[in-house]
Enzyme design. Structure first.
Site, mmCIF file in Angstrom:
data_model
loop_
_atom_site.group_PDB
_atom_site.id
_atom_site.type_symbol
_atom_site.label_atom_id
_atom_site.label_comp_id
_atom_site.label_asym_id
_atom_site.label_seq_id
_atom_site.Cartn_x
_atom_site.Cartn_y
_atom_site.Cartn_z
ATOM 1 N N ARG A 60 -20.568 58.616 74.256
ATOM 2 C CA ARG A 60 -19.758 57.560 74.864
ATOM 3 C C ARG A 60 -19.368 56.516 73.809
ATOM 4 N NH1 ARG A 60 -21.835 53.351 77.323
ATOM 5 N NH2 ARG A 60 -23.569 54.494 78.228
ATOM 6 N N TYR A 113 5.677 51.717 84.042
ATOM 7 C CA TYR A 113 5.091 52.885 84.689
ATOM 8 C C TYR A 113 4.437 52.429 85.999
ATOM 9 C CZ TYR A 113 2.103 56.978 85.203
ATOM 10 O OH TYR A 113 1.472 58.097 85.680
ATOM 11 N N ASP A 185 3.789 50.200 74.949
ATOM 12 C CA ASP A 185 3.523 51.561 75.421
ATOM 13 C C ASP A 185 4.560 52.461 74.739
ATOM 14 O OD1 ASP A 185 3.547 53.977 76.839
ATOM 15 O OD2 ASP A 185 2.943 53.038 78.718
ATOM 16 N N LYS A 210 1.186 63.141 77.363
ATOM 17 C CA LYS A 210 2.595 63.487 77.266
ATOM 18 C C LYS A 210 2.876 64.186 75.921
ATOM 19 C CE LYS A 210 2.407 61.319 81.175
ATOM 20 N NZ LYS A 210 2.685 59.908 81.375
HETATM 21 C C1 LIG Z 1 2.069 58.798 82.126
HETATM 22 C C2 LIG Z 1 2.248 57.429 81.616
HETATM 23 C C3 LIG Z 1 1.183 56.510 81.635
HETATM 24 C C4 LIG Z 1 -0.164 56.844 82.226
HETATM 25 O O1 LIG Z 1 -0.819 57.829 81.512
HETATM 26 P P1 LIG Z 1 -1.893 58.865 82.140
HETATM 27 O O2 LIG Z 1 -2.275 59.698 80.976
HETATM 28 O O3 LIG Z 1 -1.207 59.610 83.245
HETATM 29 O O4 LIG Z 1 -3.029 58.035 82.673
HETATM 30 C C5 LIG Z 1 1.405 55.262 81.085
HETATM 31 N N1 LIG Z 1 2.604 54.924 80.553
HETATM 32 C C6 LIG Z 1 3.647 55.783 80.550
HETATM 33 C C7 LIG Z 1 4.950 55.343 79.950
HETATM 34 C C8 LIG Z 1 3.509 57.060 81.077
HETATM 35 O O5 LIG Z 1 4.558 57.894 81.066
#
Ligand SMILES: *Cc1c(COP(=O)(O)O)cnc(C)c1O
Length: 391
Positions: A60, A113, A185, A210
């Site tokens: 962890r 998001y 982000d 992603k």
């Molecule tokens: C998918 C996404 C998230 C969240 O990510 P997870 O891996 O699904 O928790 C945050 N920001 C953006 C722009 C996303 O496309």
């Protein structure tokens, strides 16, 4: 820290900071699938806990496979350190909890998001951490949006799913006047196409689910920033809330990173071709995809593999269109090898109240397409066929 600083991005993506001599000459980073690490003596255990001796303690806190992923991400994003999480939302929540306290204010891009929006509501309800939205279009507007309670600025660019772009150097200039850190982000572009830290931002976050993973087989998150910021979050929020990345998932992400530049080139190429086709199709009303010109050339290399579009016609025809697709899957998530389409108003952004959704530019007829790595004409034929079928 690294011996690869002289290399270009593509080379760093393949090699990273990995040294096979430290791992029995294994070409590929081994998977350290272990929860804990043994100490040779009580004294050694105590020294490791006290941070007086380097070495692992418990997964962890840190794990060699996860650490390898983190050091690769830090190198690619041009930050000092990275910290990996079990999901993108674990990274987003750790950043916002780490940088705020009860009563603070978070200034956000007008468009986020869906779950990030949900998290902001939760922080408000439970800890009176307020938030407001800005378009970040002018210095005056940004100045007027920052209050003496503003603890951080949180931005998506391009914004999911409207693909609206925010001028990061402009935001950074005003944020610095007020000593407010800027979080970006960077999920949609990845460090291959945009490096917010190099533009003066303070913290970069990814849903590594992603493009970083890139194959639709892992849910993960990561943040990159200064040692000071990252260590602060590592030793408090992450250690005690515990949203860590599993070693096997880190192993998959390292595998994904090696092909990131190759994949992004093809994602962009395919998306650019699909955009051109959609723009001239009579059943398509508007296409949302950033045009790279002027200042944007300095901020982003290319526009990425995600686009959005609105159809001419009724909400019923949106349904008909989606149900006619056969190669393209109806699914949330993005950045996978497969082309995916989703309906933000009923899926990723359903949690956002309709009024706010409209203000964000998300109509009930908006569709988001994550263009995959298939041959582009096969993707287009599927779209065209479905477009031709709708009334
Ligand atoms: C998918 C996404 C998230 C969240 O990510 P997870 O891996 O699904 O928790 C945050 N920001 C953006 C722009 C996303 O496309």
């Amino acid at each position: 820290m690294t011996n690869t600083e002289k290399y270009r991005f593509e080379t760093k993506a393949v090699h990273g900071t990995y040294k096979s001599s430290m791992h029995h000459d294994s070409l590929v980073t081994p998977l350290y699938q272990t929860s804990t690490f043994t100490f040779s003596s009580l004294d050694q255990g105590a020294r490791r806990f006290a941070g007086e001796e380097s070495g692992y303690v418990y997964s962890r806190l840190s794990n060699p496979t996860v650490a390898e992923f983190e050091s690769r991400m830090a190198e690619l994003e041009e930050g000092e350190e990275a910290l990996a999480f079990g999901s993108g939302m674990a990274a987003v929540s750790a950043a916002l909890i780490g940088l705020t306290k009860a009563g603070d204010h978070i200034l956000c891009s007008k468009g986020l998001y869906g779950c990030t929006f949900g998290l902001l509501e939760l922080l408000n309800e439970k800890y009176s951490i307020t938030h407001s939205f800005s378009t970040f279009l002018t210095v005056e507007e940004i100045r007027a949006s920052i209050t003496d309670k503003t603890a951080c600025i949180y931005i998506e660019t391009p914004i999911n799913p409207t693909m609206h772009v925010i001028n990061l150097p402009l935001v950074v200039a005003v944020a610095k006047e007020h000593g407010v850190p800027v979080i970006v982000d960077n999920t949609f572009l990845t460090p291959y196409l945009q490096k917010p830290l190099a533009l003066g931002c303070d913290l970069v976050i990814h849903s590594a689910t992603k493009y970083i993973g890139g194959h639709g087989d892992v849910v993960a998150g990561v943040m990159v920033g200064s040692t000071n910021l990252i260590q602060g979050i590592r030793k408090t929020v992450q250690k005690d809330i515990g949203g860590i990345l599993a070693p096997f998932d880190a192993w998959l992400l390292i595998r994904g990173l090696k092909t990131l530049p190759v994949r992004m080139d093809r994602h962009c190429e395919n998306a650019e071709k699909i955009v051109e086709k959609l723009k001239i199709h009579p059943k398509v009303k508007t296409v949302y995809y950033p045009e790279i010109k002027g200042r944007l050339e300095k901020q982003m290399e290319r526009s990425g593999g995600v686009l959005a579009f609105e159809l001419n016609g009724s909400e019923e025809s949106v349904k008909e269109f989606m149900n006619e697709l056969s190669l393209i899957s109806i699914a949330v998530s993005l950045g996978d090898t497969e082309t995916l389409i989703q309906h933000p108003a009923s899926m990723t952004h359903a949690v956002v109240p309709e009024g706010i959704r409209k203000e964000m530019g998300i109509s009930n007829k908006l569709l988001r397409l994550s263009v995959g790595l298939e041959f582009w004409e096969d993707i287009w034929k599927d779209l065209e066929n479905a477009l031709d079928k709708i009334s």
